[in-house]
Structures are given as structure tokens and as C-alpha cells.
Design a protein around this motif. Structure first.
Motif, PDB file in Angstrom:
ATOM      1  N   GLN A  49      -1.488  -3.361  -4.361  1.00  0.00           N
ATOM      2  CA  GLN A  49      -2.530  -2.537  -2.777  1.00  0.00           C
ATOM      3  C   GLN A  49      -1.313  -0.751  -3.667  1.00  0.00           C
ATOM      4  O   GLN A  49      -2.623  -0.348  -2.647  1.00  0.00           O
ATOM      5  N   GLY A  50      -0.762  -0.476  -3.174  1.00  0.00           N
ATOM      6  CA  GLY A  50      -0.311   0.908  -3.236  1.00  0.00           C
ATOM      7  C   GLY A  50      -0.484   1.695  -4.775  1.00  0.00           C
ATOM      8  O   GLY A  50      -1.304   1.521  -5.517  1.00  0.00           O
ATOM      9  N   THR A  51       0.766   1.969  -5.276  1.00  0.00           N
ATOM     10  CA  THR A  51       0.294   2.740  -6.608  1.00  0.00           C
ATOM     11  C   THR A  51       1.542   2.768  -7.705  1.00  0.00           C
ATOM     12  O   THR A  51       1.921   2.017  -7.745  1.00  0.00           O
ATOM     13  N   ALA A  93      -6.080   0.889  -4.051  1.00  0.00           N
ATOM     14  CA  ALA A  93      -4.660   0.640  -5.416  1.00  0.00           C
ATOM     15  C   ALA A  93      -5.335   1.516  -6.482  1.00  0.00           C
ATOM     16  O   ALA A  93      -6.417   1.308  -6.588  1.00  0.00           O
ATOM     17  N   ALA A 108       0.154  -3.988   5.204  1.00  0.00           N
ATOM     18  CA  ALA A 108       0.350  -2.364   4.504  1.00  0.00           C
ATOM     19  C   ALA A 108       1.454  -2.904   4.751  1.00  0.00           C
ATOM     20  O   ALA A 108       2.262  -1.871   5.608  1.00  0.00           O
ATOM     21  N   GLY A 109       2.057  -1.835   3.329  1.00  0.00           N
ATOM     22  CA  GLY A 109       3.318  -1.019   3.273  1.00  0.00           C
ATOM     23  C   GLY A 109       4.343  -2.235   3.154  1.00  0.00           C
ATOM     24  O   GLY A 109       6.008  -2.306   3.204  1.00  0.00           O
ATOM     25  N   ALA A 149       1.078  -0.958  -0.106  1.00  0.00           N
ATOM     26  CA  ALA A 149      -0.166  -0.151  -0.279  1.00  0.00           C
ATOM     27  C   ALA A 149       0.630   1.151   0.305  1.00  0.00           C
ATOM     28  O   ALA A 149       0.384   2.350  -1.198  1.00  0.00           O
ATOM     29  N   GLY A 150       1.725   0.640   0.663  1.00  0.00           N
ATOM     30  CA  GLY A 150       2.475   2.231   0.379  1.00  0.00           C
ATOM     31  C   GLY A 150       3.460   2.533  -0.410  1.00  0.00           C
ATOM     32  O   GLY A 150       4.498   3.652  -1.272  1.00  0.00           O
ATOM     33  N   ILE A 151       3.469   1.833  -1.418  1.00  0.00           N
ATOM     34  CA  ILE A 151       4.867   1.679  -2.733  1.00  0.00           C
ATOM     35  C   ILE A 151       4.084   2.147  -3.768  1.00  0.00           C
ATOM     36  O   ILE A 151       2.966   1.946  -5.264  1.00  0.00           O
ATOM     37  N   THR A 152       5.357   3.423  -5.167  1.00  0.00           N
ATOM     38  CA  THR A 152       4.625   3.565  -5.897  1.00  0.00           C
ATOM     39  C   THR A 152       5.829   3.440  -7.226  1.00  0.00           C
ATOM     40  O   THR A 152       6.603   3.190  -6.636  1.00  0.00           O
ATOM     41  N   GLY A 159       8.620   4.625  -2.034  1.00  0.00           N
ATOM     42  CA  GLY A 159       7.423   5.201  -0.841  1.00  0.00           C
ATOM     43  C   GLY A 159       7.974   4.337   0.899  1.00  0.00           C
ATOM     44  O   GLY A 159       9.255   4.317   0.838  1.00  0.00           O
ATOM     45  N   ALA A 201       5.890  -4.863   0.504  1.00  0.00           N
ATOM     46  CA  ALA A 201       6.094  -4.781  -0.994  1.00  0.00           C
ATOM     47  C   ALA A 201       7.069  -6.257  -1.382  1.00  0.00           C
ATOM     48  O   ALA A 201       7.845  -6.364  -0.500  1.00  0.00           O
TER      49      ALA A 201
END
Lengths: 104, 140
Positions: A25-27, A44, B17-18, A8-11, B34, B20
Motif C-alpha cells: 500500500q506504500g512505496t 501504492a 493506513a500506515g 501506506a505510510g511506509i517506504t 515512514g 505494516a
């Protein structure tokens, strides 16, 4: 067995090529080229053209989608772009703007 | 070395969450940015800016400059590394590039080609007697 999860926090800005399951879940901005299933989870954001096997969208997609299998647009999901797939479901509560192209 | 946060098999898809994972069959060309921890078992070419720990697993390949809070390498890294915390280069890993970090540990069997730039606390007996205690300048 192996799979890729974009948390979720990753782009990611660029190009993703995956020979395995992909969960976003992120971008993601750029291009997604997957041979297996792709799941775009609620929350997302994907701004990319997507090539995939079975595709499930519960988040937001801006871009054209091409699936060799089915596209499942779930409630809360949003797609702005054209969809090419063999099968498609659009759930009540999903948002969709674009054309659908199916082999008939 | 055991992974401290490896997800149980049952919730492999539900990474916290967070977190990856770039799997072995995945290749990314571009920028990865991120907050959170990332495990790379595939290939990443481009740039990595991360507030969190980056783990390059065995078989993972990263051809990019890396900016992260912490880094553990068991695979291949080619690029300059800037890490605020610890860089751990594990046995079997291959790192080519300059490393700037708070601390570095190199396991036996790791391969490293580059420059290391980190703050080292020398033991007092190695400091010359005429310098002040915190060894601000060292003459030899």
C-alpha cells in the motif's frame, strides 16, 4: 495464513524476499522477489523489478514483471515495464507501457 | 501482553493506513522508513526509521539500527536503538546493542547486551541534601 503488508505510510528501499502473500500500500524501491501472490493496491508505488506468483496491480509499477502465474492490471493501475507471465489481463482504464512475453 | 491494535481476522489484508506487517516468511534488506506502526515477524537487515511504534514479534529478527517513536521487542534485535518513547523488552526477547530512549522496561526472561541511556528520575531520598530539588547534579 501469514502475510506481509507494507502500509501506506511506509517506504522500503532495498530488497524484499517473501515466501508469503505480499500486499503493498506504500512505496517500494529496489527489488521484489515473491513466491506467492503480490497485490499492489491503489495509491501504492513500486519502482522495482518484480518476481511473483499471481500479481494484481491497482497502483503504479515502474519495473519489469515476471510472474509464474497471471498478471491482473486493474483499472487505475499503471505499469511501465515489460511483463512476462502465463496469463495477463489489462482492464479498461489501466495504463501499460512495455512488452508482454507469454509462453505460447 | 495483548496487542492493542491487532486487526480482526476478517480484514487481515486491509491493514489500516500506515500500518505494516512484515510476515514470518519475508525478508527485507535495505531501508525501512515512514509513518505508522510496523510489526516485524520476519527478518529485516538494514536500517529502520519510523515515526510510530515498531513491534518485533516472537521469531522476528532485526539486524539494523532502529530509530522509532516506541519499540516493543519479543524477538531478536541486533543494532543500536534510539527511541523517543518507551522501549519494552519482553520475556524471551534478545537485544544486542545500545539503547537510548525516554524509558526502558525489561521483562524477566529477556536478554539484553548493551548500554542503556535514558533519563531516570531518582526518588528524592536518593538525592543528596545539598543539591537543588530537581537534582541537576548528583555527587556521591
Amino acid at each position: 495464513m501469514a502475510s506481509t503488508v507494507i502500509g501506506a505510510g511506509i517506504t522500503i528501499e532495498g530488497e524484499i524476499s517473501a515466501d508469503e502473500e505480499l500486499v503493498v500500500q506504500g512505496t517500494v524501491r529496489g527489488k521484489v522477489d515473491a513466491r506467492e501472490g503480490v497485490t499492489i493496491e491503489a495509491g501504492a508505488t513500486v519502482e522495482a523489478d518484480i518476481t511473483a506468483g499471481p500479481l494484481t496491480v491497482a497502483g503504479s509499477v515502474i519495473g519489469n514483471i515476471s510472474s509464474t502465474d497471471r498478471v491482473d492490471l486493474q483499472a487505475g493501475g499503471r505499469v511501465i515495464g515489460n511483463v512476462k507471465a502465463t496469463r495477463i489481463t489489462i482492464a479498461d482504464g489501466a495504463q501499460f507501457k512495455g512488452n508482454v512475453d507469454m509462453d505460447v | 501482553m495483548a496487542l492493542t491494535r491487532s486487526p480482526s481476522p476478517a480484514n487481515r489484508h486491509a491493514a489500516p493506513a500506515g500500518e505494516a506487517v512484515i510476515g514470518a516468511g519475508t525478508r527485507i534488506r535495505g531501508r525501512v522508513t515512514g509513518e505508522g506502526d510496523i510489526t516485524i515477524a520476519g527478518r529485516v537487515e538494514g536500517e529502520v526509521h519510523l515515526r510510530g511504534e515498531l513491534f518485533v514479534a516472537e521469531g522476528g529478527q532485526v539486524v539494523s539500527d532502529i530509530d522509532a517513536d516506541a519499540l516493543r521487542v519479543a524477538g531478536d534485535v541486533e543494532g543500536n536503538i534510539q527511541v523517543t518513547g518507551e522501549v519494552t523488552i519482553l520475556a524471551g526477547a534478545r537485544v544486542r546493542g545500545d539503547v537510548r530512549s525516554g524509558s526502558v522496561s525489561l521483562d524477566e526472561g529477556a536478554s539484553f547486551d548493551g548500554r542503556l541511556d535514558c533519563d531516570v528520575r531518582l526518588p528524592r531520598e536518593l538525592l543528596l541534601a545539598d543539591e537543588d530539588e530537581d537534582g541537576a547534579t548528583i555527587r556521591r
